[in-house]
Design a protein around this motif. Sequence first.
Motif, short mmCIF file in Angstrom:
data_model
loop_
_atom_site.label_atom_id
_atom_site.label_comp_id
_atom_site.label_asym_id
_atom_site.label_seq_id
_atom_site.Cartn_x
_atom_site.Cartn_y
_atom_site.Cartn_z
N THR A 196 87.52 18.43 10.28
CA THR A 196 87.41 17.97 11.67
C THR A 196 88.79 17.59 12.20
N ILE A 197 89.08 18.06 13.40
CA ILE A 197 90.31 17.66 14.10
C ILE A 197 89.90 16.72 15.22
N PHE A 198 90.59 15.58 15.31
CA PHE A 198 90.27 14.62 16.37
C PHE A 198 91.08 14.95 17.63
N GLY A 199 90.40 15.02 18.78
CA GLY A 199 91.06 15.41 20.02
C GLY A 199 91.21 16.92 20.06
N ASP A 200 92.16 17.41 20.88
CA ASP A 200 92.29 18.87 21.02
C ASP A 200 93.20 19.48 19.95
N GLY A 201 93.80 18.65 19.09
CA GLY A 201 94.63 19.16 18.00
C GLY A 201 96.03 19.51 18.43
N GLU A 202 96.36 19.25 19.69
CA GLU A 202 97.71 19.58 20.17
C GLU A 202 98.68 18.41 19.97
N GLN A 203 98.20 17.27 19.47
CA GLN A 203 99.11 16.16 19.15
C GLN A 203 100.02 16.61 18.01
N THR A 204 101.30 16.22 18.08
CA THR A 204 102.26 16.71 17.08
C THR A 204 102.76 15.58 16.18
N ARG A 205 103.15 15.98 14.97
CA ARG A 205 103.75 15.07 13.99
C ARG A 205 104.87 15.81 13.27
N ASP A 206 105.68 15.03 12.57
CA ASP A 206 106.79 15.57 11.79
C ASP A 206 106.38 15.46 10.32
N PHE A 207 106.06 16.58 9.70
CA PHE A 207 105.54 16.56 8.32
C PHE A 207 106.65 16.84 7.33
N ILE A 208 106.85 15.90 6.41
CA ILE A 208 107.94 16.03 5.43
C ILE A 208 107.34 16.04 4.02
N TYR A 209 107.82 16.97 3.24
CA TYR A 209 107.30 17.13 1.86
C TYR A 209 107.82 16.00 0.97
N VAL A 210 106.94 15.50 0.10
CA VAL A 210 107.30 14.32 -0.71
C VAL A 210 108.53 14.56 -1.59
N GLU A 254 86.75 27.91 10.73
CA GLU A 254 87.36 27.25 11.89
C GLU A 254 87.13 25.74 11.76
N PRO A 255 88.06 24.93 12.28
CA PRO A 255 87.82 23.48 12.23
C PRO A 255 86.76 23.06 13.26
N GLU A 256 86.14 21.91 13.01
CA GLU A 256 85.31 21.30 14.05
C GLU A 256 86.20 20.34 14.84
N TYR A 257 85.81 20.05 16.06
CA TYR A 257 86.60 19.11 16.87
C TYR A 257 85.78 17.86 17.17
N GLY A 258 86.40 16.69 17.00
CA GLY A 258 85.72 15.43 17.30
C GLY A 258 86.48 14.70 18.41
N PRO A 259 85.94 13.57 18.85
CA PRO A 259 86.62 12.82 19.93
C PRO A 259 88.01 12.35 19.51
N ALA A 260 88.92 12.31 20.48
CA ALA A 260 90.28 11.83 20.19
C ALA A 260 90.21 10.40 19.68
N ARG A 261 91.14 10.03 18.80
CA ARG A 261 91.13 8.66 18.27
C ARG A 261 91.93 7.75 19.20
N ALA A 262 91.37 6.58 19.48
CA ALA A 262 92.05 5.63 20.37
C ALA A 262 93.42 5.29 19.80
N GLY A 263 94.42 5.31 20.66
CA GLY A 263 95.76 4.87 20.23
C GLY A 263 96.59 5.94 19.54
N ASP A 264 96.03 7.16 19.36
CA ASP A 264 96.79 8.23 18.72
C ASP A 264 97.94 8.66 19.65
#
Length: 302
Positions: A196-210, A254-264
């Motif tokens: 499940t993706i929360f919101g429309d999935g267009e929110q971005t993050r910077d993913f760094i490998y451990v 395909e992913p499912e979509y759920g409501p956007a999370r408050a404060g994201d």
Amino acid sequence: MRALVTGGAGFIGSHVADALLARGDEVHILDSLATGSLEKVPDGADLHEGDIRKDAARLFEEVRPEVCFHLAAQADVGTSVERPDYDADVNVLGMVRVLEAAREHGAHLVFSSTGGAIYGECDGPAPETHPRQPISPYGISKLAGEEYIFGWNRLFGSHHVVLRFANVFGARQEPSLEGGVVAIFLDRMQAGESTTIFGDGEQTRDFIYVGDVVRAVLAAGGHEGGVYNVGTGVEKSINEVHEACRRVTGDDREPEYGPARAGDVLRSVIDPSLAGRELGWRAEHDLDSGLRETWASMTSSA
Ligand SMILES: NC(=O)c1ccc[n+]([C@@H]2O[C@H](COP(=O)([O-])OP(=O)(O)OC[C@H]3O[C@@H](n4cnc5c(N)ncnc54)[C@H](O)[C@@H]3O)[C@@H](O)[C@H]2O)c1
């Protein structure tokens, strides 16, 4: 070197402990196992089960570390919202206890802070000078921890280093903790379950490998003072991350979509150029190559 890793039974701390052992250091771990586990503690490291809030002074006295990598924390945003007093107790009071013990014994400290939770909404890769506007108790407590480090460096002439991590992913990350979207996606895909993706999935993050984060932590262990972003400088949307996870796992759902999370926040990305110039560090993995490594270790240990 005699090194102490607080939080060494956790996700990032256990990788740091691995790398220190590989270079021949004597490695001690202080961990309460609040979210960490014995299975993550590498062979060869000396685990001292205890709490940074009450055991730091005694352990520094016993071990006398030359360097301390302080990764123990209450690191879950949701928990910080539900229990801000507990979050502050561990991340501020616990942090001060570690800092005082380091001062007492002249140990160099590397503090793991956070870019995303401190900068809030970003217009593009945020440099270290970006306004600090935490929007969760977790971001506030980590920022307070940073201020103690900077203050102690001013007051006592220490040269402790603050690293602000982006969104870290890799092997041994717990899918049960809410921060690790990659761990959650890969875990569900491995189990053949829906995602499940929360919101429309267009929110971005910077993913760094451990593995890249570990190299930055080690570089900071030999560096004098400063605050550095540890990220890729590249934004990836949650939809892109989901697609990349499907590519690596071969999952065709395909992913499912759920409501956007408050404060994201919509955009979160940090600029790593200062670490490049002063620590000689840059990320070597992009999202796909980091995911391949993560998936390989999940499937080889399954
Ligand atoms: N994972 C990320 O994306 C990320 C991003 C930015 C910053 N960080 C920071 O990196 C550090 C490590 O995070 P992680 O993702 O490995 O989390 P984690 O929860 O896997 O590791 C934290 C470790 O600290 C231990 N711990 C918690 N409270 C303790 C206490 N009172 N005394 C002793 N040990 C205690 C836990 O048992 C656990 O092993 C944290 O400081 C976190 O704030 C993580």
